[in-house]
Design a protein around this motif. Sequence first.
Motif, mmCIF file in Angstrom:
data_model
loop_
_atom_site.group_PDB
_atom_site.id
_atom_site.type_symbol
_atom_site.label_atom_id
_atom_site.label_comp_id
_atom_site.label_asym_id
_atom_site.label_seq_id
_atom_site.Cartn_x
_atom_site.Cartn_y
_atom_site.Cartn_z
ATOM 1 N N ARG A 147 21.608 33.002 89.381
ATOM 2 C CA ARG A 147 22.407 33.441 88.233
ATOM 3 C C ARG A 147 22.935 32.234 87.453
ATOM 4 N NH1 ARG A 147 23.158 37.030 85.375
ATOM 5 N NH2 ARG A 147 25.374 37.412 85.562
ATOM 6 N N THR A 203 21.191 34.188 95.310
ATOM 7 C CA THR A 203 21.454 35.038 94.144
ATOM 8 C C THR A 203 22.385 34.320 93.177
ATOM 9 O OG1 THR A 203 21.222 37.056 95.444
ATOM 10 C CG2 THR A 203 22.468 37.237 93.397
ATOM 11 N N PHE A 204 23.451 33.737 93.736
ATOM 12 C CA PHE A 204 24.434 33.056 92.912
ATOM 13 C C PHE A 204 23.801 31.860 92.186
ATOM 14 C CE2 PHE A 204 28.167 30.312 92.203
ATOM 15 C CZ PHE A 204 29.031 31.210 91.611
ATOM 16 N N MET A 209 23.012 35.708 99.420
ATOM 17 C CA MET A 209 24.123 35.612 98.477
ATOM 18 C C MET A 209 24.112 34.279 97.731
ATOM 19 S SD MET A 209 27.375 37.115 100.527
ATOM 20 C CE MET A 209 28.484 35.996 99.658
#
Lengths: 254, 254, 254, 254, 254
Positions: free
Chosen positions: C134, C130-131, C127
């Motif tokens: 991004r 991924t963050f 997580m």
Amino acid sequence: MDLTSIIGIFFGIFCILLGQMMEGGNMGQLMQVTAAFIVFGGTAGAVILSFPMEDLLQSLKETKLVFLTGPVNYEAVIEKVMNYAQKARKEGVISLESDAKKEDDPLLKMGLEAVSDGADPTLVRDMLETFLSRMETQKNGAAKVWESFGGYAPTIGIIGAVLGLIQVMQNLSDPSKLGSGIAVAFVATVYGVGSANLIAIPMSSKIKLKAKQDFVAKEIMIEGIIAIQAGESPTLIERKLNAYLLDKKANAEK
Amino acid sequence: MDLTSIIGIFFGIFCILLGQMMEGGNMGQLMQVTAAFIVFGGTAGAVILSFPMEDLLQSLKETKLVFLTGPVNYEAVIEKVMNYAQKARKEGVISLESDAKKEDDPLLKMGLEAVSDGADPTLVRDMLETFLSRMETQKNGAAKVWESFGGYAPTIGIIGAVLGLIQVMQNLSDPSKLGSGIAVAFVATVYGVGSANLIAIPMSSKIKLKAKQDFVAKEIMIEGIIAIQAGESPTLIERKLNAYLLDKKANAEK
Amino acid sequence: MDLTSIIGIFFGIFCILLGQMMEGGNMGQLMQVTAAFIVFGGTAGAVILSFPMEDLLQSLKETKLVFLTGPVNYEAVIEKVMNYAQKARKEGVISLESDAKKEDDPLLKMGLEAVSDGADPTLVRDMLETFLSRMETQKNGAAKVWESFGGYAPTIGIIGAVLGLIQVMQNLSDPSKLGSGIAVAFVATVYGVGSANLIAIPMSSKIKLKAKQDFVAKEIMIEGIIAIQAGESPTLIERKLNAYLLDKKANAEK
Amino acid sequence: MDLTSIIGIFFGIFCILLGQMMEGGNMGQLMQVTAAFIVFGGTAGAVILSFPMEDLLQSLKETKLVFLTGPVNYEAVIEKVMNYAQKARKEGVISLESDAKKEDDPLLKMGLEAVSDGADPTLVRDMLETFLSRMETQKNGAAKVWESFGGYAPTIGIIGAVLGLIQVMQNLSDPSKLGSGIAVAFVATVYGVGSANLIAIPMSSKIKLKAKQDFVAKEIMIEGIIAIQAGESPTLIERKLNAYLLDKKANAEK
Amino acid sequence: MDLTSIIGIFFGIFCILLGQMMEGGNMGQLMQVTAAFIVFGGTAGAVILSFPMEDLLQSLKETKLVFLTGPVNYEAVIEKVMNYAQKARKEGVISLESDAKKEDDPLLKMGLEAVSDGADPTLVRDMLETFLSRMETQKNGAAKVWESFGGYAPTIGIIGAVLGLIQVMQNLSDPSKLGSGIAVAFVATVYGVGSANLIAIPMSSKIKLKAKQDFVAKEIMIEGIIAIQAGESPTLIERKLNAYLLDKKANAEK
């Protein structure tokens, strides 16, 4: 001897000089000591500042090899490795110790030594790959010397041209000097663009491509040595190495 | 002291000034305060805006090193690591604690500390690699400062040239002013292209290549420290590290 | 506040305008509404077509941050993470739930929430990465907006110059109009090259480099959170995170 | 036969010649033996020096294929592989030995041989991937020959132009010669820029893109062969390979 | 509908035409059939030769989408996946078979089909990633068509300019023709540089960036489908997918 290197370097320059003649010009117009000093001297300075001594020397060495060495013969490399594989099969890997001493190729020598010493397989692979990656860095350094020559020369040619034009501008009132003055300035442009595109950039490209062929040969050696150490059968090793060959003859032989 | 850096920077500029003389020009023609303000001031502004303070300061530091430090001596690095390896073998890794305090190289110091503390092997490798990657970022930042100088200077030279031409165009009716006015405008072009190609881009290239040599030395240290911690025999460690050496002497010694 | 951003943007433009004055020109010569319309209007159109609304808005936001935020203080980031680590050690990871609510940094908040919830370690790492990836995409998008401005402006400046020259050519028979007409055309070139090299490209570079510093800070957070979740001792976590610090003071402290 | 290749090469040149006519020019103005010698001779020299013989020959071969071969039919490739999969399911992998002999595609042939011989699965994958990567290198080499033609031609066109201008400058006092002399010089520019942008760079792009389609087809073959060797059911293999198809028809069939 | 695409393309061209008017020029000066034939015909030829038919058609399709489709709504994508996740939780993955039939998105359809069929998890991931990578290739191909248009147009604009200048040079003795002739030649430059920078390069950039947003949406789908197949709880899946959202609202909701 590399045929395309020798033909390429003469053919390009010859055609351009021929064109100059056909236009009614002469060689003398293209011989300007001043322009040569500015363009080649300035470019040499930029290149020398750009690289460590080691890369500069390596590039001289590789430049010689561009003309002297022919294409890599992958079949011969595979054959050599296969000889070692068969010997190792029959007489054991220890028998490769004497071959290691006679072997010219530094990578193959290092590999044979390690294998005959009974070194750990992971260590052998690591060592050979470290060595190959260091060779790659060294060859690319040599190619980059020429590449940077090809990058600096045209722009330093512009400096030469502008310096020439400055002199021209001082004599604007005298139209007879104008033409020949500009001509002098243009020669710097020709030196810069010509030396970059007819010699430096192609040389960089050839060094890189020859290095790539070399690396494939070295990869074949590494694959072979590791397979020999793993005790694989010569038939299997040959099949593995033949996958590096693209032309039909080789595939047919398999 | 780096010989190619010192020779390179003077040789290029010397050849171009010599060319200028040979053409019948003089130094005075190339000294234009206005052009210098526009080109070097404008480029400095662009570079300062482009980078954080940290990169700008690092680039000054690296610029000094370009001239002051010679090539990396990989043999000496390996020898140093081998001394630690032998000591660790004889007296145990704990004995490296005192060496860590005396060690100058920050990476080696950090590694010796961690090993003598009995830190986890994975942690040691992670820490050393994190540190090396941060060093790489820092050195590349310094190289990029010069690279961006080399990118801005020629285009800001064009601004200088165009500003000069605007003044020239105002005086078109007075042909005597025309020539010298254009000459002034051209000097901005020479400043832009010259400072980029004779100084900034080569400097960026040299910083990057010296950093690469440094990184190989650091990799040797990391490999060595990890092998020391793993308790490998000095002979094995030496063989491993010697794979980083390319020249024949080193290979012969092995 | 970012000192180099503020100094850089004014210093470059100031030097160029000063040069313009020293050459005997005036500000009025560089103020051409027509050229501004063509160059800035055309470039704005190209940039707006090139990007989704989201990137355009983000780039305005980042442009403000280029001037307002100072360098990242890695020590402070490590200290903050260490506080959480010590609290987790003493009071258990569940106690971090209240801290998650107060935390400003979105990545740290997300990490603390997940850890205090007892989420699966692999999920937490996935997580957070991924963050971060991004965020990286978003910041790079903002940098690319300015980069593409810097790419379009000089070529659209050429369009402005050529359009100007077309008008000039219509009035060739009237030499008095010739000079001032060409001057108008040149202003478009100055606008294009100047806005690209003094503002747009440096801005793009600064946004990217500030984002890189941010990413290192975020990586420190991720490493820290994962170590907290794994229940590692604060001393170990601190040693791990300190590997991200390069300057001597920090190393000495360790 | 590749329709876009044939239309593209004629359409571009046709439009430019048509434009030349519409402007009141004639073909004769664009036929300059001298310019052709300089530009095409010089470029040929640079290209020959840049590449090993092997790449030059491969590029001739690929150039022919650019015009002669149509788009790759992925459905047909999948069908072929499916036939082998069904045969292997029913009659065993040994039955593929006879198919291997008849198979034209060298990669598929090598794969079928290895599978019918009962070679080790890891070995089969390694061999096929080595072979594919070697093919990729070879095709990219051919594309790079045209790419470098496209890089050299415009700059050598500049040499031609400058050489022409040098002659022009010798005759500045004779205004009637001036115009036609410059015209001759410009033809070299047209040859350089035109041959690069209408022929060489598009050709390089087409070779690369056709090679990419080929690689996808080869990947389908490799996936298929490995699945056949693993004894997977034809239904499963088909589903796997159909993921390579993008258009709706194919997805609907699935 | 994409607002920035529609505004961007008109705003840029409008500003440049407005500038042309303000300078006292008129539209007629910029309408040259000859220049259009050379620049757009030549560029079209180069582009057609460069690409397979498939990429050319795809680029037309994507060009339409640049104007017609708005930004991707990641929240909506997550919601859709969550609906499937909840249904799978309650009614079992087999219940997704009917949804697969109704699903429009080809990737989601393929994933739902495979999951409801009980396909192997590794196979599902492989298939979805193969399909996504093929989609990526296809979209990038379309972006490259415009990118190469943007590369060819300015250089073919130079060919147009040079062809124009050749005609001008034939009429040097007639000064009245000189100006308008050069003007014609310049229009080719404006066409080349303008079509590249106001349309082609921005279009290529927009296609690429919209594709990137699409890929993030597809990644969310793949993550979701794999989590559904693994039987993870809807709460966990939602947390995982929410890591793809950057704005505060979404984070607050979580």
